[in-house]
Scaffold this active site. Sequence first.
Site, short mmCIF file in Angstrom:
data_model
loop_
_atom_site.label_atom_id
_atom_site.label_comp_id
_atom_site.label_asym_id
_atom_site.label_seq_id
_atom_site.Cartn_x
_atom_site.Cartn_y
_atom_site.Cartn_z
N CYS A 4 -56.17 -12.80 41.77
CA CYS A 4 -54.90 -13.11 41.09
C CYS A 4 -53.75 -12.35 41.73
O CYS A 4 -53.79 -11.12 41.86
CB CYS A 4 -55.02 -12.76 39.61
SG CYS A 4 -53.46 -12.84 38.72
N HIS A 46 -55.17 -8.84 32.85
CA HIS A 46 -55.01 -10.27 33.12
C HIS A 46 -55.20 -11.12 31.87
O HIS A 46 -56.26 -11.09 31.25
CB HIS A 46 -56.02 -10.72 34.18
CG HIS A 46 -55.86 -12.17 34.55
ND1 HIS A 46 -55.09 -12.60 35.61
CD2 HIS A 46 -56.34 -13.30 33.97
CE1 HIS A 46 -55.12 -13.91 35.67
NE2 HIS A 46 -55.88 -14.37 34.69
N HIS A 100 -46.52 -14.08 32.43
CA HIS A 100 -45.33 -13.35 32.85
C HIS A 100 -44.13 -13.85 32.08
O HIS A 100 -44.01 -15.04 31.79
CB HIS A 100 -45.09 -13.49 34.37
CG HIS A 100 -45.17 -14.90 34.87
ND1 HIS A 100 -46.36 -15.55 35.05
CD2 HIS A 100 -44.20 -15.78 35.22
CE1 HIS A 100 -46.14 -16.78 35.50
NE2 HIS A 100 -44.84 -16.95 35.60
P1 5GP Z 1 -44.05 -19.65 37.02
O1 5GP Z 1 -43.68 -20.82 37.87
O2 5GP Z 1 -45.55 -19.45 37.00
O3 5GP Z 1 -43.46 -19.64 35.64
O4 5GP Z 1 -43.41 -18.38 37.72
C1 5GP Z 1 -43.98 -17.75 38.81
C2 5GP Z 1 -42.88 -17.01 39.51
O5 5GP Z 1 -43.47 -16.10 40.42
C3 5GP Z 1 -41.94 -17.90 40.33
O6 5GP Z 1 -40.62 -17.78 39.83
C4 5GP Z 1 -42.11 -17.39 41.76
O7 5GP Z 1 -40.90 -17.38 42.48
C5 5GP Z 1 -42.67 -16.00 41.55
N1 5GP Z 1 -43.51 -15.52 42.63
C6 5GP Z 1 -44.50 -16.21 43.26
N2 5GP Z 1 -45.09 -15.44 44.19
C7 5GP Z 1 -44.48 -14.22 44.13
C8 5GP Z 1 -44.66 -12.99 44.85
O8 5GP Z 1 -45.52 -12.85 45.73
N3 5GP Z 1 -43.83 -11.96 44.52
C9 5GP Z 1 -42.87 -12.08 43.55
N4 5GP Z 1 -42.12 -11.00 43.31
N5 5GP Z 1 -42.68 -13.21 42.85
C10 5GP Z 1 -43.48 -14.28 43.14
ZN ZN Z 2 -53.97 -11.51 36.97
#
Ligand code: 5GP
Ligand code: ZN
Length: 114
Positions: A4, A46, A100
């Site tokens: 993850c 997690h 998150h």
């Molecule tokens: P979701 O789309 O799951 O609600 O949000 C996931 C978020 O994680 C996205 O806004 C994406 O830009 C961010 N994200 C994905 N990979 C990484 C990473 O490696 N580092 C950071 N800081 N953010 C990430």
């Molecule tokens: Zn996790």
Amino acid sequence: MSDCLFCAIARGDIPGDIVHSDKQSVAFRDIAPVAPVHVLVIPREHYANAADLARQDPALAAHLLTVAASVAEQEAVSADGYRIVTNTGDRAGQSVRHVHLHVLGGRDLAWPPG
Ligand code: 5GP
Ligand code: ZN
């Protein structure tokens, strides 16, 4: 979870621009920000999504909301207003299956979101 991404960031195996860290949670800047302030708040443990977290550890769910509020204050968007978002599942666009909270601020945020 060994594979993850956010578990790896919480462990420090993958670098993150960390703005808050405590025993139970980490907050770091989103790699692709959609607002001047875009911070992700995660539990170190997690859980796949907000429902799993709230059912299995409601105190931790509450802690994440408190951290989100502290981050908003630290980032100086608390007075003007900010948004906390958590996506669950495919149709909401959840791309990382480790719960998150997105903390978004620093510009006018449209409502309802597109
Ligand atoms: P979701 O789309 O799951 O609600 O949000 C996931 C978020 O994680 C996205 O806004 C994406 O830009 C961010 N994200 C994905 N990979 C990484 C990473 O490696 N580092 C950071 N800081 N953010 C990430
Ligand atoms: Zn996790």
